[in-house]
Design an enzyme around this catalytic site. Structure first.
Site, PDB file in Angstrom:
ATOM      1  N   GLU A  60      17.544  39.349  -1.202  1.00  0.00           N
ATOM      2  CA  GLU A  60      17.297  37.939  -1.072  1.00  0.00           C
ATOM      3  C   GLU A  60      18.829  37.418  -0.782  1.00  0.00           C
ATOM      4  O   GLU A  60      18.863  36.407   0.003  1.00  0.00           O
ATOM      5  CB  GLU A  60      17.093  37.369  -2.595  1.00  0.00           C
ATOM      6  CG  GLU A  60      15.684  37.854  -3.193  1.00  0.00           C
ATOM      7  CD  GLU A  60      15.517  39.420  -3.305  1.00  0.00           C
ATOM      8  OE1 GLU A  60      16.568  39.908  -3.503  1.00  0.00           O
ATOM      9  OE2 GLU A  60      14.171  39.918  -3.095  1.00  0.00           O
ATOM     10  N   HIS A 129       7.588  37.736 -12.898  1.00  0.00           N
ATOM     11  CA  HIS A 129       6.444  37.331 -11.785  1.00  0.00           C
ATOM     12  C   HIS A 129       6.041  35.910 -12.457  1.00  0.00           C
ATOM     13  O   HIS A 129       4.780  35.769 -11.919  1.00  0.00           O
ATOM     14  CB  HIS A 129       5.466  38.207 -11.502  1.00  0.00           C
ATOM     15  CG  HIS A 129       5.741  39.586 -10.803  1.00  0.00           C
ATOM     16  ND1 HIS A 129       6.393  40.417 -11.639  1.00  0.00           N
ATOM     17  CD2 HIS A 129       5.961  40.016  -9.550  1.00  0.00           C
ATOM     18  CE1 HIS A 129       6.793  41.506 -10.964  1.00  0.00           C
ATOM     19  NE2 HIS A 129       6.510  41.146  -9.733  1.00  0.00           N
TER      20      HIS A 129
END
Lengths: 337, 422
Positions: A60, A129
């Site tokens: 990322e 998540h």
């Protein structure tokens, strides 16, 4: 007019903009050949080629950093972080570089990029998540933070974000990718097709940034919400039979303060709903603003419905998620005074 | 204790011990680099620019050097530069050193808050820039002021930034030396270390995406190679075969930490290239000709779509980390003098003299000229103000450029700040 779910609307926004502007480049993990783990980028690589749509290494930090370099070059990155829970390795680049570039170079270099990321809970996603880290970005000067709650808004806001000269963190509530969610996990999910906001125009249109939507007019209470919580809040006030005005903020930064003030001045009460944990969450900022600006109109303390100040748990999904039960308690409290 | 506790440790096993690297010399020690292996000039082979990355592996432990003990240019890496280019590089390097000394003094005089010299490292940025094209892009750290000087950037503009004065194009927002200039291919410097390294890769990727012919050079120090951004830069550069030169300036020190704390005890920084499948070179950073030749090699490689190169420039940070640092607290004061690769300016000067293209008299004249140029720029810049006089006027400008347009919440804060300062 075509009917789309949120995924299709976001996908369409990509196509509309990529056809208009050949400087737009899309990359992220699994977004190329495969079309993304949520299908948002499906078909893009086939139409626009690997030079403009490509898979990225699982990094990322690297994804955001290379996007910074691309924006510095003069092309427009529209990138994906697979889950908002995994945006943190890119946080230094977002906060220290993306957000501050225009300021630190006095406008010489700008970062017109969009960082899309699915966020939010209600899907048994567990700790990594389900997170809603929006307040970590609303706190950073130089970033704009956008959260759609319908397919129509998702497309229009994403197009507006791509056209905006400033960097945008675009949070997509993955719980409502396929259909609106009112918090009743024990009832079957309704698809977007039955919702009027799934009517999505073809081609180019925008939903302006910094503009909230009054999604239900009312006189007794103002409810401020965004993302999945817009639907949870709407259902809750309808179920409680409260004449509430429900405002979908859509943009957290810049914030549509006028619409909020106007509503609270009318209703005299305010409830704020967010999925994120309570302490230092964006609801705290909203609460402070309402208190500072509408104090003499308030008939009751500003109330917040939020996630708990814990990491997002797996088995306790429905005790954590601020669903109908907690909305009911809060609505009763704010209406009681 | 519950009966579910794990079994006790096995007896008679040796105790583990944490290894914490220590520099060879501390304050009070006599620095002695006689054990340091310095390969002879000309000894490193020069592969073709089309060589596979794997063929460069021997070069990641060698040292590309051109100038020998007699100040002659020798070996396959000799870039065979004309005297004019050599004199320009010498002029740029001298200018950087004079500039650094003046600005260091300015900070000591309280005219600004902060400064960072690059003393001993002048050859690296200056020669690298001279080896690249004017349109190529740099993502520098705070110690590549030589890039600007080598591109004939107006010294007065550098000083205006250092003084945060009325001529400062960054409007007093940035710490001194965090220059930025798009027109000069010099990306905005960030205080956050390592961030610019993968950004350089992204710029190069964009150039490749658009079918451009320009390339990009990213810069990092030895200490900052420990940042995750170093790893992502190397990974992305390799994956996308980005037309980028990734330069690691190993000056042995990261503030007070010696390079061993960044991992230099076990492998050279150039060796990191090997694991990523990137071409790697280790270069004498105090040898302007070697720097020039290495960057030229890597640039030809990048420009012909043959991929990225990691170059370790081996050098020594001859002065303190910054004006806020006193190196006598962690290393011998005379360590720079003992450094076996010498001084880059002295070495290039001696080479030009050996060629019969220079002499002490001309060098003195050059130094005087550089000094006069820097002093004139300083005078001009100080007319526009020094730091203690700044930050009082135009306070409203503090609120601009956060976004393209000033949003309502910042506009309200601007009003408040203006009221406070009326």
């Amino acid at each position: 007019m075509p009917t789309m779910n949120m995924i299709q609307a976001l996908n369409d926004a990509h196509k509309v903009m990529m056809r208009r502007d050949e400087d737009i480049v899309v990359f992220g993990e699994d977004i190329g050949f495969f079309g993304g783990v949520f299908r948002v980028t499906e078909g893009l690589q086939k139409e626009f080629g690997k030079q403009r749509v490509f898979d990225a290494p699982i990094s990322e930090g690297g994804i955001v950093a290379t996007a910074v370099g691309m924006a510095a070059y003069g092309i427009k990155p529209l990138i994906e972080i697979q889950f908002a829970d995994y945006i943190y390795p890119g946080y230094d680049q977002i906060v220290s570089e993306v957000a501050k570039m225009r300021y630190r170079t006095a406008g010489e270099w700008t970062m017109p990029m969009v960082i899309r990321t699915p966020y939010g809970g209600g899907i048994f996603g567990g700790q990594t998540h389900s997170q809603s880290p929006e307040s970590l970005f609303t706190h950073i000067a130089g970033l704009k933070v956008v959260v759609p709650s319908t397919p129509y808004d998702a497309k229009g806001l994403l197009i507006a974000a791509v056209e905006d000269p400033d960097p945008i963190i675009f949070f997509e509530p993955k719980r409502i990718y396929n259909g609106p969610f009112e918090g009743h996990h024990d009832r079957p999910v309704t698809p977007w097709a039955k919702h009027p906001a799934s009517e999505v125009p073809e081609g180019h249109y925008t939903v302006p940034l910094g503009k909230a939507a009054v999604v239900r007019e009312g006189n007794e209470l103002t409810v401020l919400a965004y993302g999945t919580m817009v639907h949870v809040a709407l259902a809750a006030v309808n179920e409680q039979g409260i004449d509430a005005e429900v405002i979908d903020l859509r943009s957290l930064v810049p914030l549509d303060i006028e619409t909020i003030e106007k509503s609270v001045e009318k209703t005299g009460r305010c409830l704020i709903a967010q999925e994120a944990p309570r302490t230092s969450g964006f609801a705290a900022e909203l609460s402070a603003l309402v208190q500072e600006r509408c104090f003499y109109h308030l008939e009751a303390p500003v109330e917040r419905v939020t996630g708990w100040d814990t990491p997002y748990p797996h088995a306790y999904e429905w005790a954590y998620f601020p669903g109908p039960k907690r909305m009911k308690t809060a609505l009763e409290k704010v209406m009681a005074d | 204790m519950s009966d579910k506790d794990p079994a006790p440790l096995k007896p008679n096993r040796p105790k583990l011990a944490l290894h914490v690297p220590e520099p060879p010399f501390r304050p009070g020690d006599k620095p002695d680099f006689s054990k340091m292996k310095v390969p002879a000039a000309g000894s490193a082979p020069r592969p073709d620019v089309s060589a596979a990355a794997s063929e460069t592996h021997p070069l990641t432990t060698a040292l590309v050097r051109v100038l020998d003990e007699d100040n002659r240019a020798v070996g396959p890496w000799d870039p065979k530069l004309d005297p004019e280019t050599l004199r320009k590089m010498l002029r740029d390097m001298v200018t950087v050193r004079v500039f650094d000394d003046r600005m260091y003094r300015s900070q000591r005089q309280g005219k600004t808050s902060f400064y960072m010299k690059c003393t001993g490292e002048e050859a690296i940025a200056v020669a690298a820039q001279n080896a690249l094209d004017r349109e190529d892009m740099h993502f520098p750290t705070y110690r590549q002021q030589g890039l600007l000087v080598a591109r004939d950037y107006p010294l007065v503009d550098m000083m205006n930034q250092i003084y945060s004065n009325k001529g400062d194009k960054l409007q007093g927002r940035q710490l001194p030396i965090m220059y930025s200039d798009k027109a000069y291919g010099f990306f905005s410097i960030s205080g956050n270390l390592g961030t610019q390294f993968p950004q350089a890769v992204g710029w190069a990727m964009a150039a490749a995406i658009k079918g451009d012919s320009r390339i990009c050079m990213g810069w990092i120090g030895d200490g900052a190679t420990a940042e995750g951004d170093f790893h992502s830069a190397m990974t992305f550069a390799a994956v996308y075969n980005a037309p980028v030169i990734l330069a690691t300036v190993n000056n042995q020190w990261a503030i007070s930490s010696f390079s061993g704390i960044a991992g230099a005890e076990r492998a050279t920084f150039a060796q990191r290239a090997v694991g990523y499948g990137i071409a790697g070179l280790r270069v004498d950073g105090n040898d302007a000709l070697a720097v020039y030749a290495a960057v030229r090699w890597a640039s030809e490689r990048a420009r012909t779509n043959q991929g990225p190169t990691l170059i370790e420039f081996f050098t020594y940070r001859a002065e303190g980390h910054s004006t806020s640092d006193d190196p006598s607290g962690y290393r011998p004061t005379d360590e720079a003098k003992a450094w076996p690769l010498g001084d880059p300016i002295e070495r290039l000067k001696a080479h030009l003299i050996q060629l019969g293209e220079w002499d002490d008299e001309r060098h003195d004249e050059l130094t005087k000229e550089a000094d006069a140029k820097v002093r004139a720029a300083q005078k001009e810049s100080e007319k526009l103000g020094i730091l203690p006089q700044q930050g009082k006027d135009n306070i409203g400008s503090m609120f601009e450029d956060v976004y393209a347009e000033v949003p309502w919440h910042i506009a309200e804060q601007r009003e408040q700040a203006l009221d406070e300062n009326r």
